[in-house]
Motif scaffolding. Structure first.
Motif, mmCIF file in Angstrom:
data_model
loop_
_atom_site.group_PDB
_atom_site.id
_atom_site.type_symbol
_atom_site.label_atom_id
_atom_site.label_comp_id
_atom_site.label_asym_id
_atom_site.label_seq_id
_atom_site.Cartn_x
_atom_site.Cartn_y
_atom_site.Cartn_z
ATOM 1 N N PRO A 27 -9.249 27.090 45.365
ATOM 2 C CA PRO A 27 -9.070 28.303 45.308
ATOM 3 C C PRO A 27 -8.270 29.041 46.597
ATOM 4 O O PRO A 27 -7.882 30.267 46.627
ATOM 5 C CB PRO A 27 -10.547 29.133 45.688
ATOM 6 C CG PRO A 27 -11.254 27.971 46.076
ATOM 7 C CD PRO A 27 -10.466 26.502 45.582
ATOM 8 N N TYR A 28 -7.580 28.098 47.517
ATOM 9 C CA TYR A 28 -6.582 28.660 48.438
ATOM 10 C C TYR A 28 -5.264 28.577 47.903
ATOM 11 O O TYR A 28 -4.130 28.772 48.726
ATOM 12 C CB TYR A 28 -6.956 27.808 49.674
ATOM 13 C CG TYR A 28 -8.184 28.195 50.580
ATOM 14 C CD1 TYR A 28 -7.867 29.389 51.516
ATOM 15 C CD2 TYR A 28 -9.390 27.805 50.385
ATOM 16 C CE1 TYR A 28 -9.225 29.901 52.393
ATOM 17 C CE2 TYR A 28 -10.524 28.155 51.136
ATOM 18 C CZ TYR A 28 -10.486 29.073 52.119
ATOM 19 O OH TYR A 28 -11.363 29.713 52.701
ATOM 20 N N TYR A 29 -5.204 27.647 47.040
ATOM 21 C CA TYR A 29 -3.620 27.227 46.502
ATOM 22 C C TYR A 29 -3.258 28.441 45.407
ATOM 23 O O TYR A 29 -4.034 28.956 44.689
ATOM 24 C CB TYR A 29 -3.609 25.894 45.913
ATOM 25 C CG TYR A 29 -2.356 25.901 45.277
ATOM 26 C CD1 TYR A 29 -1.109 25.612 45.443
ATOM 27 C CD2 TYR A 29 -2.546 25.720 43.679
ATOM 28 C CE1 TYR A 29 -0.087 25.452 44.514
ATOM 29 C CE2 TYR A 29 -1.330 25.482 42.976
ATOM 30 C CZ TYR A 29 -0.056 25.438 43.310
ATOM 31 O OH TYR A 29 1.069 25.425 42.692
ATOM 32 N N LEU A 30 -2.025 28.722 45.695
ATOM 33 C CA LEU A 30 -1.440 29.701 44.746
ATOM 34 C C LEU A 30 0.022 29.219 44.384
ATOM 35 O O LEU A 30 1.024 28.889 45.099
ATOM 36 C CB LEU A 30 -1.147 31.212 45.475
ATOM 37 C CG LEU A 30 -0.746 32.406 44.736
ATOM 38 C CD1 LEU A 30 -1.461 32.567 43.415
ATOM 39 C CD2 LEU A 30 -0.400 33.396 45.474
ATOM 40 N N MET A 31 0.376 29.277 43.039
ATOM 41 C CA MET A 31 1.578 29.129 42.350
ATOM 42 C C MET A 31 2.327 30.277 42.079
ATOM 43 O O MET A 31 2.292 31.315 41.699
ATOM 44 C CB MET A 31 1.321 28.150 41.155
ATOM 45 C CG MET A 31 2.657 28.011 40.425
ATOM 46 S SD MET A 31 2.451 27.726 38.550
ATOM 47 C CE MET A 31 3.728 26.870 37.953
ATOM 48 N N VAL A 32 3.747 30.117 42.668
ATOM 49 C CA VAL A 32 4.686 31.130 42.575
ATOM 50 C C VAL A 32 5.643 30.817 41.456
ATOM 51 O O VAL A 32 6.397 29.703 41.675
ATOM 52 C CB VAL A 32 5.249 31.653 43.781
ATOM 53 C CG1 VAL A 32 6.323 32.905 43.644
ATOM 54 C CG2 VAL A 32 4.081 32.147 44.743
ATOM 55 N N THR A 33 6.054 31.439 40.584
ATOM 56 C CA THR A 33 7.200 30.943 39.706
ATOM 57 C C THR A 33 8.312 32.404 39.396
ATOM 58 O O THR A 33 7.802 33.262 39.291
ATOM 59 C CB THR A 33 6.480 30.422 38.382
ATOM 60 O OG1 THR A 33 7.459 30.040 37.322
ATOM 61 C CG2 THR A 33 5.746 31.612 37.565
ATOM 62 N N ALA A 34 9.246 31.639 38.816
ATOM 63 C CA ALA A 34 10.271 32.591 38.410
ATOM 64 C C ALA A 34 10.009 33.169 36.909
ATOM 65 O O ALA A 34 9.442 32.601 36.038
ATOM 66 C CB ALA A 34 11.487 31.983 38.563
ATOM 67 N N ALA A 35 10.225 34.541 36.670
ATOM 68 C CA ALA A 35 10.138 34.970 35.309
ATOM 69 C C ALA A 35 11.037 34.479 34.271
ATOM 70 O O ALA A 35 10.813 34.504 33.060
ATOM 71 C CB ALA A 35 10.316 36.537 35.235
ATOM 72 N N GLY A 36 12.247 34.314 34.844
ATOM 73 C CA GLY A 36 13.414 33.746 33.825
ATOM 74 C C GLY A 36 14.392 34.738 33.455
ATOM 75 O O GLY A 36 14.300 36.042 33.959
#
Length: 734
Positions: A247-256
């Motif tokens: 629960p402390y981990y967050l993924m950040v990703t590009a929309a494309g």
């Protein structure tokens, strides 16, 4: 539950204030103790079992992938004409070959993260020290680049040094040898990996305390059938499962970058030319942050002047109507590190370089929160914080182009600083059947804004082939409402089947983040958090964020009318006009000392102890309304302590140090002729006063020499004034 702050708050506040002075000196983010605290909050057994499943499936799927590629003549890797790298990574449930592709087609100022840096607008000194971020990409970054000064490591022994990964990593952590390429968290460390085993490696690192990872890649949109677009598929669920278990981990990703690609011939809204319904894969996860690219302009005060979505940035919605992308960051003409050599730089654009703008900003916000609160935020909290404080663009509320707006790190860090004073940030848990109420008072100046954010369970149905399946991926549906005198205010929501329509307010049944805004709010309101249906697991953790409120009667004003009131042999007392619900910090030191002595009080007076007669002291004051919310200082004043003979004046009757001229007297003590050393304006004049305040000599200081043979033996004060600046020096006539 009411958030009108009681006396116990101030007791806690005082203790935290004292410990804060120690934390500022001793804090080292992500120490072993901090990592242990993160691991303690991780569902280690579930995450470990899931990681083992991922490893088994990876081995089996890799073998099948190579066989199918050989049979069908699929390329394993490909360098595309636009410079992006593509690789075959999986086979979809319908037999479609899934290719990952990179998304590339002064960032610090547009995210406002530079306001936290050394000498930044907020002067916080938050630069990424002792923080770590994970980067997964087509390959590893060039770890030997001069901008990385040994702070970038390759954890998976990737043999491919990738230019795209190097650019992304530079945006995050480049030290700024070339100032234009300075990273957002330019003193942080980065661990760089290729995407081959991304889920396995992320799960293992998240279990060991990793807070954030950046993924500027995704499924190639020109290689999948239309039903993939906007769908919640197995890879979306896998990443949600990792985030739910850690629960402390967050993924950040590009929309494309597929807005103009016309790859989805059957969008859930509009025509193929409109650019909607283009998000794929883990960009459709519930718990991660998906970043759009925008063209952004800000001013030197960190205020947004202009923002438009980039012409390439992929639009939502998701098929179930969820708000994606979540947020936007600058993505055009970004100057950063290149991989051609250890001193190379490149200029690039795309959602690939917008995503690390958000990741790096979040890393700094985590560092700041740990330094002032002693703990990191859970992923739901940091996600909720950046969505809550984003600059709204165009029509009020979110949209499917830039989500909740443009990231504003300055507003986010100010919300943390105002916690307990003008904002509420709290990590809570809602039991099945429970309703939580929070009573707050609007400050009457800003909109009353309240948000809830939660990491949703990964269970639920995934799409395996249905075009534009509108089944909600949300499992635990929490609700937030704000009420006053029978009037209820609802959260923002969007309609995916009318994707170009403005946001409206109503019952949001699909998003794991809900926000309500009440304009022109006055008086007391009740915020209610509840849920629909059953809660999986019998409870749901959530974070609540509220701004535009007054939690105390404290006002952040600089203390006024500060005066010396009583003096004894070794002490002097100060009085000032009181802010009745504030903590006051008084700082004083001997003239010339580098160390301020700090005292705190809730009263409007304080006695400074241990003073030495015949010594000059500097003193200043400020007001605290919470642990981190403070006014500016008063001017720094110099006063002469003479024991019980000390002149008892208002400090404003003394000369503020910033208005003083800088000079010295040679010699001191002096017998007949004194010399003034320093630079004086032509109009500078002087006066010599006896210790009882009588002027005994005066003249022009520009002459720089003063005859004092006619003065009697004793202590005097030399007063020099010019160009609206003044100063005083004591000397002894021998």
């Amino acid at each position: 539950m009411t958030y009108t702050v009681p006396f116990l708050f101030w007791i806690r506040k005082y203790i935290l204030f004292i410990t804060f002075c120690l934390v500022s000196l001793l804090s080292a983010a992500q120490t072993e103790l901090q990592l242990q605290q993160i691991r303690k909050g991780t569902h280690s057994a579930k995450l470990g079992a899931f990681t083992n499943d991922l490893k088994i499936n990876f081995t089996q799927e890799k073998s099948q992938l190579l066989q199918q590629a050989k049979v069908n003549g699929w390329k394993l890797t490909e360098r595309l004409p636009n410079g992006n790298f593509s690789a075959l990574t999986a086979i979809g449930p319908d037999g479609t070959p899934i290719y990952y592709s990179t998304f590339s087609s002064d960032l610090n100022s547009t995210t406002r993260s530079n306001t936290m840096h050394d000498n930044g607008l907020l002067n916080l000194g938050i630069n990424g020290e002792n923080m770590m971020v994970g980067v997964w990409d087509a390959g590893s970054a060039l770890a030997t680049h001069a901008e990385f000064d040994s702070r970038v490591s390759v954890s998976d022994q990737s043999e491919v040094v990738d230019s795209h990964a190097t650019r992304v990593t530079g945006i995050l952590v480049a030290s700024g040898l070339d100032k234009k390429a300075k990273g957002l968290a330019y003193k942080a460390k980065a661990v760089t990996n290729d995407w081959t085993r991304d889920k396995i490696e992320v799960a293992e690192m998240a279990a060991n305390g990793m807070l954030l990872s950046n993924h500027s890649y995704g499924i190639r949109p020109d290689r999948v059938p239309d039903w993939y677009f906007g769908s919640y598929i197995s890879v979306s669920r896998d990443w949600d499962k990792i985030m739910y278990s850690a629960p402390y981990y967050l993924m950040v990703t590009a929309a494309g970058n597929a807005q103009k690609s016309k790859d989805n011939q059957s969008p859930i809204f509009g025509t193929v030319d409109d650019g909607y319904d283009l998000l794929l894969g883990f960009a459709t996860s519930k718990n991660g942050v998906t970043v759009a690219a925008a063209n952004i302009e800000t001013n030197n005060n960190g205020e947004l002047l202009h923002a438009t979505v980039a012409t390439y940035s992929s639009f939502g919605p998701l098929d179930d109507g969820r708000i994606k992308p979540d947020i936007a960051s600058h993505g055009s003409n970004i100057y950063t590190t290149g991989a051609k050599n250890n001193n190379g730089y490149e200029t690039t654009h795309g959602t690939s370089v917008a995503a690390p703008g958000v990741t790096g900003s979040m890393l700094l916000l985590q560092q700041y929160h740990e330094e002032v609160e002693g703990s990191f935020m859970k992923a739901a909290t940091i996600k909720g914080l950046v969505l809550h404080t984003a600059d709204d663009v165009n029509a009020p509320g979110p949209d499917y182009n830039m989500g909740w707006g443009v990231i504003n790190s300055k507003s986010a860090v100010e919300l943390i600083a105002n916690k307990g004073y003008a904002s509420l940030i709290s990590e809570e848990s809602l039991l099945e059947g429970e309703i939580k109420n929070y009573t707050v008072r609007a400050n009457g100046i800003d909109p009353l804004s309240a948000s809830i954010s939660w990491t949703d369970p990964a269970t639920g149905v995934v799409n395996i082939g249905l075009l534009n399946d509108m089944t909600a991926a949300l499992v635990n549906d929490l609700d937030i409402r704000i009420t006053k005198e029978g009037e209820a205010h609802f959260p923002w929501k969007l309609d995916g089947t009318n994707a170009d329509s403005p946001a409206f307010k109503g019952d949001n049944k699909v998003d794991p983040f809900e926000k309500i805004e009440v304009l022109n709010a006055e008086g007391t309101y009740t915020i209610t958090v509840s849920h629909k249906n059953n809660l999986e697991g019998g409870a749901q953790n959530f974070s609540i964020i509220v701004s535009g409120i007054a939690l105390t009667d404290c006002v952040l004003t600089i203390p006024e009318e500060v005066a010396l009131t009583t003096a004894k042999n070794t002490s002097v007392s100060l009085n000032w006009i009181a802010n009745t619900d504030a903590l006051f910090q008084v700082e004083y030191k001997k003239k010339g000392s580098d160390h301020w002595i700090v005292e705190s009080t809730f009263d409007h007076f304080l006695t400074l102890e241990g003073l030495v007669s015949g010594t000059d002291y500097w003193v200043r004051l400020k007001t605290f309304c919470s642990e981190n919310a403070s006014s500016g200082y008063t001017s720094e004043y110099e006063f002469s302590f003479m024991g019980e003979e000390t002149e008892l004046l208002r400090l404003s009757d003394y000369i503020p140090l910033e208005q003083k001229l800088s000079f010295s007297i040679i010699p001191n003590p002096v017998q007949e002729l004194m010399t003034l050393e320093g630079n004086f304006p032509l109009n500078a004049s002087y006066k010599i006063l006896s210790m009882n305040g009588i002027v005994v000599k005066e003249g022009q200081a520009i002459e720089k020499q003063i005859q004092i043979a006619d003065l009697t033996v004793g202590l005097y004060v030399l007063f020099v004034q010019g160009d609206q600046k003044t100063t005083t020096i004591k000397f002894y006539k021998s």
